[in-house]
Design a protein around this motif. Structure first.
Motif, PDB file in Angstrom:
ATOM      1  N   GLU A 278      20.421  94.599 143.129  1.00 28.00           N
ATOM      2  CA  GLU A 278      21.051  93.353 142.851  1.00 28.00           C
ATOM      3  C   GLU A 278      22.721  93.508 142.490  1.00 28.00           C
ATOM      4  O   GLU A 278      22.803  94.886 141.611  1.00 28.00           O
ATOM      5  CB  GLU A 278      20.579  92.644 141.756  1.00 28.00           C
ATOM      6  N   GLY A 279      23.658  93.041 142.822  1.00 28.48           N
ATOM      7  CA  GLY A 279      24.851  93.096 142.253  1.00 28.48           C
ATOM      8  C   GLY A 279      25.005  92.572 140.949  1.00 28.48           C
ATOM      9  O   GLY A 279      25.764  92.832 139.850  1.00 28.48           O
ATOM     10  N   PHE A 280      24.296  91.446 140.547  1.00 25.32           N
ATOM     11  CA  PHE A 280      24.087  91.137 139.040  1.00 25.32           C
ATOM     12  C   PHE A 280      22.838  90.514 139.070  1.00 25.32           C
ATOM     13  O   PHE A 280      21.848  90.976 138.376  1.00 25.32           O
ATOM     14  CB  PHE A 280      25.323  89.859 139.204  1.00 25.32           C
ATOM     15  N   GLY A 281      22.403  89.051 139.568  1.00 22.24           N
ATOM     16  CA  GLY A 281      21.139  88.692 139.438  1.00 22.24           C
ATOM     17  C   GLY A 281      21.149  87.454 138.429  1.00 22.24           C
ATOM     18  O   GLY A 281      20.888  87.477 137.288  1.00 22.24           O
ATOM     19  N   ILE A 282      21.379  86.331 138.796  1.00 22.20           N
ATOM     20  CA  ILE A 282      21.382  85.087 138.008  1.00 22.20           C
ATOM     21  C   ILE A 282      19.845  84.593 137.881  1.00 22.20           C
ATOM     22  O   ILE A 282      19.727  84.062 136.479  1.00 22.20           O
ATOM     23  CB  ILE A 282      22.123  83.762 138.584  1.00 22.20           C
ATOM     24  N   PRO A 283      18.912  84.663 138.691  1.00 23.16           N
ATOM     25  CA  PRO A 283      17.487  84.234 138.382  1.00 23.16           C
ATOM     26  C   PRO A 283      16.911  84.659 136.890  1.00 23.16           C
ATOM     27  O   PRO A 283      16.395  83.825 136.466  1.00 23.16           O
ATOM     28  CB  PRO A 283      16.568  84.516 139.527  1.00 23.16           C
ATOM     29  N   PRO A 284      17.311  85.865 136.669  1.00 22.94           N
ATOM     30  CA  PRO A 284      16.549  86.173 135.385  1.00 22.94           C
ATOM     31  C   PRO A 284      17.079  85.521 134.151  1.00 22.94           C
ATOM     32  O   PRO A 284      16.503  85.031 133.044  1.00 22.94           O
ATOM     33  CB  PRO A 284      16.997  87.923 135.265  1.00 22.94           C
ATOM     34  N   LEU A 285      18.561  85.215 134.287  1.00 21.70           N
ATOM     35  CA  LEU A 285      19.156  84.325 133.318  1.00 21.70           C
ATOM     36  C   LEU A 285      18.685  82.965 133.126  1.00 21.70           C
ATOM     37  O   LEU A 285      18.426  82.192 132.110  1.00 21.70           O
ATOM     38  CB  LEU A 285      20.621  84.400 133.361  1.00 21.70           C
ATOM     39  N   GLU A 286      18.410  82.268 134.396  1.00 20.52           N
ATOM     40  CA  GLU A 286      17.705  80.962 134.510  1.00 20.52           C
ATOM     41  C   GLU A 286      16.528  80.876 133.660  1.00 20.52           C
ATOM     42  O   GLU A 286      16.315  79.807 133.215  1.00 20.52           O
ATOM     43  CB  GLU A 286      17.840  80.437 136.097  1.00 20.52           C
ATOM     44  N   ALA A 287      15.775  81.865 134.135  1.00 22.19           N
ATOM     45  CA  ALA A 287      14.244  82.088 133.471  1.00 22.19           C
ATOM     46  C   ALA A 287      14.209  82.021 132.188  1.00 22.19           C
ATOM     47  O   ALA A 287      13.817  81.308 131.318  1.00 22.19           O
ATOM     48  CB  ALA A 287      13.586  83.168 134.229  1.00 22.19           C
ATOM     49  N   MET A 288      15.198  82.886 131.607  1.00 15.39           N
ATOM     50  CA  MET A 288      15.242  82.970 130.228  1.00 15.39           C
ATOM     51  C   MET A 288      15.748  81.788 129.309  1.00 15.39           C
ATOM     52  O   MET A 288      15.303  81.394 128.472  1.00 15.39           O
ATOM     53  CB  MET A 288      16.192  84.372 129.751  1.00 15.39           C
TER      54      MET A 288
END
Length: 367
Positions: A278-288
């Motif tokens: 992943e270049g960044f990965g927003i879903p983990p932030l959404e989950a947290m």
């Protein structure tokens, strides 16, 4: 200071992470005194632009009809150049990769590089997929390049031999998902589940997650695997499930809007992110942000984003994926620890901070 964002991504994406990023950046910039921001998208199909502050948008939303994509893209590109020249910008931010600049102003041109996925995983794309070559052209002529993670910066230096002074890392923010009171049980029933979000093909490694889930009688016997995304399970995915002994009641696809996604994060026993890159990965932030424990790959940029707030695994090893999921789901104390760490971690990433760091580079270049 006058800043222009060109039309490229808005003529291609109706929804999507890149257009969301540019919209968020422009919106934040427009609140800074002395900064005049315009997204020049004469014809666009983008929903974020459609809903944006009209003061920062130059252009009109058009419906995406069959066989019109190339026409819209070409017309918007042609108009973008002439409109931007009349605006006399101090700096142009190109929103995607093109062989030649759409806005041919004699001012600094900057570019954001999101990832080097096409270069790292060429087998995930067709032989005639043009993005890698277009990216190379755009990178070579940009006066400055923003990278959305240190991992992207390292890949860019390695694969394109760029001097570090031309690169700046600016981490993305994320948008709080709407919470409407919708309950996950309405979408998937009462049985507990683990959650997968976004794309599933190739380097996204959904097949690795399926194999890990099937390899554990405890996991597959006590939890369902819920996949959220635009595309229903494919024939190949259903075939793999059958070969692994998994039924349609164990692996469930759910589509829809952000309200559904928020409900699924809140109701999940854990969110699993098996991507190899992943270049960044927003879903983990959404989950947290929604108190969902994160179990994720230990590769590429993912550890930069997740930090100490996730349980890691090797995405290339099925046993590693399985063991990490079991370790979290078998320990209420570990789940609560990850939830608490995640609440603090996601506070580090905001569009306001992203815009401030980006604007500092704009101002330096435009002097």
């Amino acid at each position: 200071m006058k800043i222009i964002y060109d039309s490229q991504i808005f003529a291609q994406q109706e929804f999507g992470g890149i257009s969301r990023y540019i919209c968020a950046l422009a919106s934040q910039m427009s609140r800074v005194p002395g900064v005049d921001v315009k997204i020049v998208a004469p014809l666009h199909i983008n929903q974020y632009l459609k809903d944006a502050n009209r003061a920062i948008v130059t252009g009109f939303h058009v419906r995406r009809l069959p066989k019109t994509a190339r026409i819209i893209k070409a017309m918007s590109a042609a108009l973008c150049g002439s409109v931007s020249r009349m605006m006399r910008p101090d700096l142009v931010h190109e929103t995607y990769y093109a062989a030649r600049p759409l806005c041919r102003s004699n001012v600094p041109h900057v570019l954001t590089v999101y990832d080097l996925i096409e270069e790292r995983f060429p087998d995930s794309f067709g032989a005639d997929y043009p993005v890698a070559q277009l990216k190379k052209s755009a990178v070579n002529r940009a006066d400055h390049i923003f990278c959305i993670s240190e991992n992207t910066r390292r890949d860019l230096c390695e694969l394109h031999s760029l001097p570090e002074e031309r690169l700046t890392v600016t981490y993305l923010g994320y948008d709080a998902l709407p919470q409407t009171g919708l309950q996950a049980q309405v979408l998937v029933g009462d049985a507990p589940y683990i959650l997968h979000v976004a794309g599933r093909r190739g380097y996204k490694n959904f097949d690795g997650l399926l194999r890990a889930y099937a390899a554990s009688p405890w996991l597959s016997g006590n939890f369902r695997l819920v996949c959220f995304g635009a595309s229903a399970l494919s024939a190949d995915e259903r075939g793999l499930m059958a070969g692994l002994g998994l039924s349609a009641t164990q692996v469930i696809h759910v589509g829809g809007g952000d309200d559904r996604l928020a409900a699924l994060y809140k109701g999940a026993a854990a969110f699993v992110y098996p991507s190899k890159y992943e270049g960044f990965g927003i879903p983990p932030l959404e989950a947290m942000s929604l108190d969902c424990p994160v179990i994720c790959s230990n590769t590429s940029s993912i550890p930069e984003v997740v930090g100490e707030s996730g349980e890691y695994f090797d995405p290339y090893e099925v046993d590693s994926i399985m063991s990490s999921i079991e370790r979290v789901l078998q320990s209420s104390a570990r789940r609560e620890e990850l939830v608490c760490l995640g609440r603090e971690r996601c506070k580090r990433f905001s569009w306001e901070r992203c815009a401030q760091e980006t604007l500092a580079v704009y101002q330096r270049l435009a002097k």
